[in-house]
Design a protein around this motif. Structure first.
Motif, mmCIF file in Angstrom:
data_model
loop_
_atom_site.group_PDB
_atom_site.id
_atom_site.type_symbol
_atom_site.label_atom_id
_atom_site.label_comp_id
_atom_site.label_asym_id
_atom_site.label_seq_id
_atom_site.Cartn_x
_atom_site.Cartn_y
_atom_site.Cartn_z
ATOM 1 N N GLY A 206 0.186 -0.942 -0.408
ATOM 2 C CA GLY A 206 -0.208 0.006 0.785
ATOM 3 C C GLY A 206 0.779 1.495 0.041
ATOM 4 O O GLY A 206 0.047 2.394 0.760
ATOM 5 N N VAL A 207 1.397 0.754 -0.463
ATOM 6 C CA VAL A 207 2.743 2.250 -1.165
ATOM 7 C C VAL A 207 3.292 2.649 -2.532
ATOM 8 O O VAL A 207 2.771 1.783 -3.136
ATOM 9 N N SER A 208 3.957 3.370 -2.272
ATOM 10 C CA SER A 208 4.831 3.996 -4.457
ATOM 11 C C SER A 208 5.094 3.186 -4.236
ATOM 12 O O SER A 208 5.970 3.120 -2.721
ATOM 13 N N THR A 209 6.301 2.803 -5.105
ATOM 14 C CA THR A 209 7.061 2.488 -5.479
ATOM 15 C C THR A 209 8.440 3.154 -5.461
ATOM 16 O O THR A 209 9.820 3.234 -4.892
ATOM 17 N N ARG A 210 8.538 4.669 -5.014
ATOM 18 C CA ARG A 210 8.789 5.882 -4.610
ATOM 19 C C ARG A 210 9.235 6.450 -3.798
ATOM 20 O O ARG A 210 10.743 5.735 -2.535
ATOM 21 N N ALA A 211 8.276 5.332 -2.399
ATOM 22 C CA ALA A 211 8.532 5.098 -0.916
ATOM 23 C C ALA A 211 9.806 4.076 -0.478
ATOM 24 O O ALA A 211 9.939 3.887 0.242
ATOM 25 N N VAL A 212 8.701 2.664 -1.015
ATOM 26 C CA VAL A 212 9.874 1.376 -1.058
ATOM 27 C C VAL A 212 11.605 1.998 -1.202
ATOM 28 O O VAL A 212 11.932 1.846 -0.473
ATOM 29 N N ARG A 213 11.667 2.824 -2.485
ATOM 30 C CA ARG A 213 13.328 3.311 -3.004
ATOM 31 C C ARG A 213 14.037 3.933 -1.668
ATOM 32 O O ARG A 213 14.807 3.917 -1.234
ATOM 33 N N TYR A 214 12.630 4.673 -1.249
ATOM 34 C CA TYR A 214 12.997 5.458 -0.067
ATOM 35 C C TYR A 214 13.639 4.749 1.243
ATOM 36 O O TYR A 214 14.773 5.034 1.572
ATOM 37 N N TYR A 215 12.840 4.110 1.115
ATOM 38 C CA TYR A 215 12.834 3.541 2.758
ATOM 39 C C TYR A 215 14.670 2.348 2.485
ATOM 40 O O TYR A 215 15.251 1.915 3.429
ATOM 41 N N GLU A 216 14.420 1.921 0.878
ATOM 42 C CA GLU A 216 15.879 1.049 1.264
ATOM 43 C C GLU A 216 17.278 2.543 0.969
ATOM 44 O O GLU A 216 17.919 1.758 1.696
ATOM 45 N N GLN A 217 16.757 3.393 0.457
ATOM 46 C CA GLN A 217 17.988 4.134 0.542
ATOM 47 C C GLN A 217 18.162 4.858 2.132
ATOM 48 O O GLN A 217 19.450 5.261 2.540
ATOM 49 N N GLN A 218 17.391 4.846 2.716
ATOM 50 C CA GLN A 218 17.454 4.880 3.898
ATOM 51 C C GLN A 218 17.608 3.630 4.603
ATOM 52 O O GLN A 218 17.986 3.576 6.164
ATOM 53 N N GLY A 219 17.873 2.552 4.728
ATOM 54 C CA GLY A 219 18.326 1.641 4.880
ATOM 55 C C GLY A 219 17.919 0.781 5.467
ATOM 56 O O GLY A 219 17.433 -0.229 6.493
ATOM 57 N N LEU A 220 16.340 1.068 5.781
ATOM 58 C CA LEU A 220 15.291 -0.031 6.389
ATOM 59 C C LEU A 220 15.237 -1.180 6.077
ATOM 60 O O LEU A 220 14.680 -1.925 6.205
ATOM 61 N N ILE A 221 15.675 -1.087 4.671
ATOM 62 C CA ILE A 221 15.043 -2.502 4.010
ATOM 63 C C ILE A 221 16.335 -2.893 2.691
ATOM 64 O O ILE A 221 17.295 -1.462 2.160
ATOM 65 N N SER A 222 15.901 -4.047 2.622
ATOM 66 C CA SER A 222 17.520 -4.319 1.566
ATOM 67 C C SER A 222 16.918 -4.581 -0.395
ATOM 68 O O SER A 222 15.726 -5.948 0.232
ATOM 69 N N SER A 223 17.143 -4.991 -1.407
ATOM 70 C CA SER A 223 17.051 -5.484 -2.199
ATOM 71 C C SER A 223 17.666 -6.678 -2.837
ATOM 72 O O SER A 223 18.742 -5.933 -2.215
ATOM 73 N N ARG A 224 17.235 -7.577 -3.499
ATOM 74 C CA ARG A 224 18.645 -8.339 -4.370
ATOM 75 C C ARG A 224 18.747 -7.911 -5.442
ATOM 76 O O ARG A 224 17.302 -7.573 -6.286
ATOM 77 N N ARG A 225 19.338 -8.400 -6.267
ATOM 78 C CA ARG A 225 18.877 -7.561 -7.951
ATOM 79 C C ARG A 225 19.291 -8.987 -8.515
ATOM 80 O O ARG A 225 19.935 -9.603 -8.641
ATOM 81 N N SER A 226 18.490 -9.193 -9.713
ATOM 82 C CA SER A 226 18.017 -10.362 -10.661
ATOM 83 C C SER A 226 19.274 -9.989 -11.732
ATOM 84 O O SER A 226 20.035 -8.923 -11.381
ATOM 85 N N ALA A 227 19.293 -11.173 -12.619
ATOM 86 C CA ALA A 227 20.258 -11.288 -13.259
ATOM 87 C C ALA A 227 19.863 -10.065 -14.620
ATOM 88 O O ALA A 227 21.071 -9.426 -15.149
#
Length: 126
Positions: free
Chosen positions: A11-32
């Motif tokens: 229930g958030v925007s993709t921009r929010a997800v990227r911001y949470y990641e930038q702030q170190g609250l979440i982290s993603s893995r990168r696919s190939a």
């Protein structure tokens, strides 16, 4: 899951997800192919963050809740650090309520002075 699906489910925007990641609250893995990839644990974190932000917590406030979930606790609010944030936030809210009540009393006094016969009505703002 990719970022769009995570955002939709949380229930958030993709921009929010990227911001949470930038702030170190979440982290993603990168696919190939370079796309961000997330899992159910990330969805739980983003949902917790969104829930806290919705009721007035800052992202800084949310950090102990995220860490609590990452540590394997059932809820983000079950760690002592999270409880301390809850207590601090309740204190802030109580202070805001006191300040609003003081302001209301002052405005009511000004109204009574300006309009001696006027009656005060208490309207429910909801």
């Amino acid at each position: 899951m990719r970022i769009g699906e995570l955002a939709r489910l949380a229930g958030v925007s993709t921009r929010a997800v990227r911001y949470y990641e930038q702030q170190g609250l979440i982290s993603s893995r990168r696919s190939a192919n370079g796309y961000r990839e997330y899992d159910e644990a990330d969805l739980r974190l983003v949902t917790e963050i969104r829930s806290l932000v919705t009721v007035g917590f800052t992202l800084r406030d949310a950090r102990p809740f995220v860490e609590c979930l990452r540590a394997g606790h059932e809820t983000g609010g079950s760690c002592p650090e999270s409880v301390a944030v809850y207590r601090r936030k309740l204190g802030e809210i109580d202070e805001q309520i006191r300040a609003l009540l003081d302001r209301r009393a002052e405005v009511a006094a000004q109204l009574a002075e300006a309009c001696p016969g006027c009656t005060l009505t208490r309207e429910d703002p909801r």
